[in-house]
Design a protein around this motif. Structure first.
Motif, PDB file in Angstrom:
ATOM      1  N   ASP A 109       0.831  -1.208   0.000  1.00 33.27           N
ATOM      2  CA  ASP A 109       0.000   0.000   0.000  1.00 33.27           C
ATOM      3  C   ASP A 109       0.866   1.258   0.000  1.00 33.27           C
ATOM      4  N   TYR A 152       2.511   1.685  -3.394  1.00 35.74           N
ATOM      5  CA  TYR A 152       1.570   2.219  -4.385  1.00 35.74           C
ATOM      6  C   TYR A 152       1.334   3.713  -4.168  1.00 35.74           C
ATOM      7  N   LYS A 153       1.079   4.095  -2.928  1.00 39.36           N
ATOM      8  CA  LYS A 153       0.818   5.508  -2.638  1.00 39.36           C
ATOM      9  C   LYS A 153       2.026   6.381  -2.976  1.00 39.36           C
ATOM     10  N   ARG A 154       3.212   5.845  -2.715  1.00 39.41           N
ATOM     11  CA  ARG A 154       4.432   6.586  -3.044  1.00 39.41           C
ATOM     12  C   ARG A 154       4.549   6.774  -4.554  1.00 39.41           C
ATOM     13  N   TYR A 198       2.256   6.555  -6.819  1.00 40.10           N
ATOM     14  CA  TYR A 198       1.141   7.378  -7.301  1.00 40.10           C
ATOM     15  C   TYR A 198       1.438   8.860  -7.051  1.00 40.10           C
ATOM     16  N   SER A 199       1.876   9.172  -5.843  1.00 40.00           N
ATOM     17  CA  SER A 199       2.160  10.570  -5.491  1.00 40.00           C
ATOM     18  C   SER A 199       3.289  11.144  -6.334  1.00 40.00           C
TER      19      SER A 199
END
Length: 112
Positions: A36, A39-41, A43-44
């Motif tokens: 998670d 992915y967030k990294r 995506y950002s």
């Protein structure tokens, strides 16, 4: 007829499986959390890059393109989340089986 010793043996087997599955679950939780975050990294980072490289894109277009760029990380996160849920369900099942055996054990004891 089932005897107390058989029930106790089965309880011991289930307790051992429950302990192993609990360890697997702990690993799944950690792997899911790491995925998670990854992915967030990604995506950002992709979103920030698109915003600076293509400032005239609409937010919707930018987000769609970023999702496309980071879809593999999202897939890993979702797959690990599904694995985590499956292991959690197995834990619930094992606990239910143990409860059933405990009830059966009490009934056998009461009959003797």
């Amino acid at each position: 007829m089932i005897v107390q010793g058989q029930i106790e043996e089965q309880i011991l087997v289930l307790v051992e499986e429950l302990e192993k599955t609990t360890d697997v679950f702990a690993t799944c939780i950690e792997e899911t959390a790491r995925a998670d975050v990854a992915y967030k990294r990604s995506y950002s980072i992709a979103l920030a890059k698109r915003a600076s490289d293509f400032p005239k894109e609409t937010v919707a277009v930018r987000e769609a393109k970023v999702i496309t760029e980071t879809i593999d990380d999202l897939a890993v996160s979702k797959i690990l989340g599904a694995k985590e849920k499956a292991v959690k369900e197995k834990l619930i099942s094992l606990r239910s089986q143990l409860d059933a055996l405990r009830t059966l054990s009490a009934n056998v004891r009461a009959q003797t």
